[in-house]
Design a protein around this motif. Structure first.
Motif, PDB file in Angstrom:
ATOM      1  N   LEU A   1       0.839  -1.197   0.000  1.00  0.00           N
ATOM      2  CA  LEU A   1       0.000   0.000   0.000  1.00  0.00           C
ATOM      3  C   LEU A   1       0.881   1.258   0.000  1.00  0.00           C
ATOM      4  CD1 LEU A   1      -2.946   0.910   0.071  1.00  0.00           C
ATOM      5  CD2 LEU A   1      -2.740   1.104   2.561  1.00  0.00           C
ATOM      6  N   THR A   2       1.969   1.186   0.749  1.00  0.00           N
ATOM      7  CA  THR A   2       2.911   2.313   0.758  1.00  0.00           C
ATOM      8  C   THR A   2       3.486   2.542  -0.628  1.00  0.00           C
ATOM      9  OG1 THR A   2       3.502   1.773   3.040  1.00  0.00           O
ATOM     10  CG2 THR A   2       4.984   3.232   1.838  1.00  0.00           C
ATOM     11  N   GLU A   3       3.887   1.465  -1.267  1.00  0.00           N
ATOM     12  CA  GLU A   3       4.437   1.573  -2.626  1.00  0.00           C
ATOM     13  C   GLU A   3       3.414   2.198  -3.572  1.00  0.00           C
ATOM     14  OE1 GLU A   3       7.425  -2.315  -2.353  1.00  0.00           O
ATOM     15  OE2 GLU A   3       5.540  -2.440  -3.466  1.00  0.00           O
ATOM     16  N   THR A   4       2.173   1.814  -3.391  1.00  0.00           N
ATOM     17  CA  THR A   4       1.123   2.336  -4.263  1.00  0.00           C
ATOM     18  C   THR A   4       0.916   3.837  -4.033  1.00  0.00           C
ATOM     19  OG1 THR A   4       0.050   0.176  -4.123  1.00  0.00           O
ATOM     20  CG2 THR A   4      -1.253   1.994  -5.017  1.00  0.00           C
ATOM     21  N   TYR A   5       0.922   4.209  -2.764  1.00  0.00           N
ATOM     22  CA  TYR A   5       0.790   5.644  -2.443  1.00  0.00           C
ATOM     23  C   TYR A   5       1.976   6.412  -3.009  1.00  0.00           C
ATOM     24  CZ  TYR A   5      -0.026   9.844   0.418  1.00  0.00           C
ATOM     25  OH  TYR A   5      -0.269  11.126   0.851  1.00  0.00           O
ATOM     26  N   TRP A   6       3.167   5.853  -2.829  1.00  0.00           N
ATOM     27  CA  TRP A   6       4.376   6.469  -3.385  1.00  0.00           C
ATOM     28  C   TRP A   6       4.235   6.655  -4.900  1.00  0.00           C
ATOM     29  CZ3 TRP A   6       9.539   3.501  -4.456  1.00  0.00           C
ATOM     30  CH2 TRP A   6      10.485   4.402  -4.922  1.00  0.00           C
ATOM     31  N   ALA A   7       3.758   5.617  -5.562  1.00  0.00           N
ATOM     32  CA  ALA A   7       3.587   5.698  -7.016  1.00  0.00           C
ATOM     33  C   ALA A   7       2.648   6.843  -7.389  1.00  0.00           C
ATOM     34  CB  ALA A   7       3.066   4.377  -7.563  1.00  0.00           C
ATOM     35  N   GLY A   8       1.583   6.988  -6.621  1.00  0.00           N
ATOM     36  CA  GLY A   8       0.650   8.080  -6.895  1.00  0.00           C
ATOM     37  C   GLY A   8       1.326   9.429  -6.750  1.00  0.00           C
ATOM     38  N   LEU A   9       2.055   9.608  -5.685  1.00  0.00           N
ATOM     39  CA  LEU A   9       2.768  10.877  -5.472  1.00  0.00           C
ATOM     40  C   LEU A   9       3.798  11.104  -6.575  1.00  0.00           C
ATOM     41  CD1 LEU A   9       3.370  10.568  -1.616  1.00  0.00           C
ATOM     42  CD2 LEU A   9       1.667  12.002  -2.767  1.00  0.00           C
ATOM     43  N   HIS A  10       4.544  10.039  -6.874  1.00  0.00           N
ATOM     44  CA  HIS A  10       5.587  10.150  -7.911  1.00  0.00           C
ATOM     45  C   HIS A  10       4.975  10.506  -9.265  1.00  0.00           C
ATOM     46  CE1 HIS A  10       9.272   9.311 -10.123  1.00  0.00           C
ATOM     47  NE2 HIS A  10       8.604   8.478 -10.899  1.00  0.00           N
ATOM     48  N   GLY A  11       3.871   9.893  -9.580  1.00  0.00           N
ATOM     49  CA  GLY A  11       3.195  10.212 -10.839  1.00  0.00           C
ATOM     50  C   GLY A  11       2.766  11.663 -10.883  1.00  0.00           C
ATOM     51  N   LEU A  12       2.190  12.143  -9.810  1.00  0.00           N
ATOM     52  CA  LEU A  12       1.774  13.552  -9.766  1.00  0.00           C
ATOM     53  C   LEU A  12       2.976  14.471  -9.997  1.00  0.00           C
ATOM     54  CD1 LEU A  12      -0.752  13.651  -6.774  1.00  0.00           C
ATOM     55  CD2 LEU A  12      -1.260  13.896  -9.213  1.00  0.00           C
ATOM     56  N   VAL A  13       4.064  14.194  -9.295  1.00  0.00           N
ATOM     57  CA  VAL A  13       5.251  15.061  -9.411  1.00  0.00           C
ATOM     58  C   VAL A  13       5.806  15.047 -10.828  1.00  0.00           C
ATOM     59  CG1 VAL A  13       7.652  15.335  -8.700  1.00  0.00           C
ATOM     60  CG2 VAL A  13       5.898  14.901  -6.979  1.00  0.00           C
ATOM     61  N   THR A  14       6.035  13.860 -11.371  1.00  0.00           N
ATOM     62  CA  THR A  14       6.712  13.776 -12.665  1.00  0.00           C
ATOM     63  C   THR A  14       5.829  14.294 -13.805  1.00  0.00           C
ATOM     64  OG1 THR A  14       6.016  11.469 -12.870  1.00  0.00           O
ATOM     65  CG2 THR A  14       8.215  11.883 -11.992  1.00  0.00           C
ATOM     66  N   LEU A  15       4.546  13.945 -13.777  1.00  0.00           N
ATOM     67  CA  LEU A  15       3.681  14.406 -14.870  1.00  0.00           C
ATOM     68  C   LEU A  15       3.516  15.924 -14.821  1.00  0.00           C
ATOM     69  CD1 LEU A  15       0.925  11.645 -15.001  1.00  0.00           C
ATOM     70  CD2 LEU A  15       2.825  12.027 -16.584  1.00  0.00           C
ATOM     71  N   MET A  16       3.499  16.470 -13.636  1.00  0.00           N
ATOM     72  CA  MET A  16       3.351  17.921 -13.526  1.00  0.00           C
ATOM     73  C   MET A  16       4.639  18.616 -13.950  1.00  0.00           C
ATOM     74  SD  MET A  16       1.789  19.935 -10.346  1.00  0.00           S
ATOM     75  CE  MET A  16       3.008  19.193  -9.274  1.00  0.00           C
ATOM     76  N   ARG A  17       5.766  18.098 -13.478  1.00  0.00           N
ATOM     77  CA  ARG A  17       7.028  18.764 -13.780  1.00  0.00           C
ATOM     78  C   ARG A  17       7.379  18.689 -15.253  1.00  0.00           C
ATOM     79  NH1 ARG A  17      11.526  19.096 -12.919  1.00  0.00           N
ATOM     80  NH2 ARG A  17      12.201  17.010 -12.475  1.00  0.00           N
ATOM     81  N   SER A  18       6.906  17.674 -15.955  1.00  0.00           N
ATOM     82  CA  SER A  18       7.204  17.581 -17.386  1.00  0.00           C
ATOM     83  C   SER A  18       6.143  18.288 -18.215  1.00  0.00           C
ATOM     84  CB  SER A  18       7.317  16.110 -17.805  1.00  0.00           C
ATOM     85  OG  SER A  18       6.047  15.479 -17.723  1.00  0.00           O
ATOM     86  N   GLY A  19       5.231  18.976 -17.571  1.00  0.00           N
ATOM     87  CA  GLY A  19       4.235  19.748 -18.302  1.00  0.00           C
ATOM     88  C   GLY A  19       3.051  18.941 -18.780  1.00  0.00           C
ATOM     89  N   ARG A  20       2.975  17.671 -18.366  1.00  0.00           N
ATOM     90  CA  ARG A  20       1.874  16.829 -18.837  1.00  0.00           C
ATOM     91  C   ARG A  20       0.619  16.992 -17.995  1.00  0.00           C
ATOM     92  NH1 ARG A  20       6.813  14.155 -20.287  1.00  0.00           N
ATOM     93  NH2 ARG A  20       6.679  13.305 -22.375  1.00  0.00           N
ATOM     94  N   LEU A  21       0.787  17.503 -16.795  1.00  0.00           N
ATOM     95  CA  LEU A  21      -0.361  17.913 -15.990  1.00  0.00           C
ATOM     96  C   LEU A  21      -0.204  19.393 -15.670  1.00  0.00           C
ATOM     97  CD1 LEU A  21      -0.890  15.036 -13.367  1.00  0.00           C
ATOM     98  CD2 LEU A  21      -2.272  15.563 -15.371  1.00  0.00           C
ATOM     99  N   PRO A  22      -1.286  20.145 -15.733  1.00  0.00           N
ATOM    100  CA  PRO A  22      -1.174  21.573 -15.412  1.00  0.00           C
ATOM    101  C   PRO A  22      -0.855  21.773 -13.933  1.00  0.00           C
ATOM    102  CG  PRO A  22      -3.462  20.935 -15.694  1.00  0.00           C
ATOM    103  CD  PRO A  22      -2.643  19.757 -16.094  1.00  0.00           C
ATOM    104  N   GLU A  23      -0.058  22.814 -13.674  1.00  0.00           N
ATOM    105  CA  GLU A  23       0.334  23.090 -12.281  1.00  0.00           C
ATOM    106  C   GLU A  23      -0.912  23.396 -11.438  1.00  0.00           C
ATOM    107  OE1 GLU A  23       3.661  23.965 -10.879  1.00  0.00           O
ATOM    108  OE2 GLU A  23       4.692  23.079 -12.591  1.00  0.00           O
ATOM    109  N   GLY A  24      -1.766  24.216 -12.010  1.00  0.00           N
ATOM    110  CA  GLY A  24      -3.009  24.493 -11.305  1.00  0.00           C
ATOM    111  C   GLY A  24      -3.798  23.208 -11.137  1.00  0.00           C
ATOM    112  N   GLY A  25      -4.350  23.021  -9.967  1.00  0.00           N
ATOM    113  CA  GLY A  25      -5.093  21.801  -9.713  1.00  0.00           C
ATOM    114  C   GLY A  25      -4.278  20.780  -8.954  1.00  0.00           C
ATOM    115  N   HIS A  26      -3.016  21.075  -8.743  1.00  0.00           N
ATOM    116  CA  HIS A  26      -2.179  20.112  -8.026  1.00  0.00           C
ATOM    117  C   HIS A  26      -2.740  19.808  -6.641  1.00  0.00           C
ATOM    118  CE1 HIS A  26       1.115  18.036  -6.162  1.00  0.00           C
ATOM    119  NE2 HIS A  26       1.286  18.998  -5.290  1.00  0.00           N
TER     120      HIS A  26
END
Lengths: 204, 204
Positions: free
Chosen positions: B162-187
């Motif tokens: 479950l920890t790994e899964t939560y980590w994956a969620g956080l990591h996905g949010l960070v990387t997709l946002m930082r590469s411009g694939r998710l808008p910063e607003g709404g984070h």
DNA sequence: TCTTGTCGCTAGCGCCGCTAGCGAATCGAG
DNA sequence: CTCGATTCGCTAGCGGCGCTAGCGACAAGA
């Protein structure tokens, strides 16, 4: 006579454009095959030029640079991913099953086509993403995710944001696993946990 | 006399080792500063050598290659991340707040220290991750996540997964946002959705 | 037939990570 | 104090990278 010449010239030009477009497709196809076979590190402009049997500068007459070639491959990947997500979603029986199916299809795609996945979601920032100018295939792929997420959205959840969050979870699982930061074993259970937490209790 | 000479030699050697260790720390520090200021693309072995005022080959007498230098920076990053996660977790009032606090601390770290984050979680596969040989700081950081996740784990949830899964969620949010694939607003709202779905109903 | 323009080529620029091998400085033995 | 052995950082260079300038062959139009 003059008119005949002009018509001939026009058809010749059309053939030229046709051949040129074909060559462009060849470049993209070879780049993709090379990347899938040996990884993107092996896709150098020299190597790619040799494989398509043209000189390096020819690549630059079609694409602005190496990143643009990767972007073209990424668009192809988006089309395939969208198709696979659609297939997974539409052949599921319940909202919960649909969400699970697209999640499995997404992560399976990332593991089966790592080079394609990298071009789409880790490299190549050239192509626009969260804007209307983003390639249609990309919108389509995201739309499939959205259609699977919306039915399980709770009251007050903004569906678009929830889709993005689900996407982030899937993306994190794929990238952390593929880079060796998460063990391959346990993937199914992690995915099940992610899906389970996105479905309201008693649904599905 | 012979013994005196030997003792002197030993202290000289100790000074040498001390200076050498100091130079190694200098290399890592400068590499990190350069990466944080201009990005990892600017951290070339030539540039780094010039900044530390030694020649290129000196770097290779300390590190196997550029990746090893990045790995050393990554370990530093793990220490800082672990400290920030710990602080966030221990100053939270409830399990739910603790989970939210570490999630916010994690994503804030990724956004505030992108170069560090990349060295830790997107580049540099050199250093082992999901094994006991992984650096202590990394275990510590993951442990902080785990301590925040375990209290909200449901019956039957394997806490580690479950920890790994939560980590994956956080990591996905960070990387997709930082590469411009998710808008910063709404984070913040995406993060809230992720956290909300990890907390059992009626808890916190 | 001759000019004009298109097009793909050769060659090369300035980088990159990395390393061979030299020369100066230092160490230990006689 | 001297002299071989060793340590250590340096210069120089290798092969490869993304990318481009500019030339020569060939085709289109007058």
């Amino acid at each position: 006579m003059a008119s005949t010449a002009r018509i001939v010239a026009m058809t010749i030009q059309k053939r030229r454009e046709r051949e040129r477009a074909e060559r462009e497709r060849l470049i993209v196809r070879v780049a993709r095959e090379l990347a899938e076979a040996e990884g993107w590190d092996s896709v150098t402009t020299r190597r790619l030029a040799a494989e398509v049997e043209y000189s390096q500068p020819v690549l630059y007459s079609h694409f602005k640079g190496k990143d643009a070639i990767m972007a073209a491959v990424a668009v192809q990947g988006c089309e395939e991913l969208a198709a696979e997500l659609r297939k997974a979603r539409t052949s599921a029986g319940s909202p919960r099953q649909a969400l699970a199916a697209v999640g499995e299809a997404y992560t399976a795609f990332g593991r089966r086509r790592p080079a394609l996945y990298d071009a789409m979601f880790t490299h190549a920032v050239d192509l626009p993403f969260a804007t209307p100018e983003a390639p249609a295939a990309l919108h389509e792929a995201f739309g499939e995710l959205a259609k699977a997420v919306e039915p399980v959205a709770a009251e007050g959840d903004e569906p678009e944001l929830l889709t993005e969050t689900y996407w982030a979870g899937l993306h994190g699982l794929v990238t952390l696993m593929r880079s060796g930061r998460l063990p391959e074993g346990g993937h199914e259970r992690r995915l099940a946990l992610l899906i389970g937490h996105f479905v309201p209790a008693g649904m599905g």
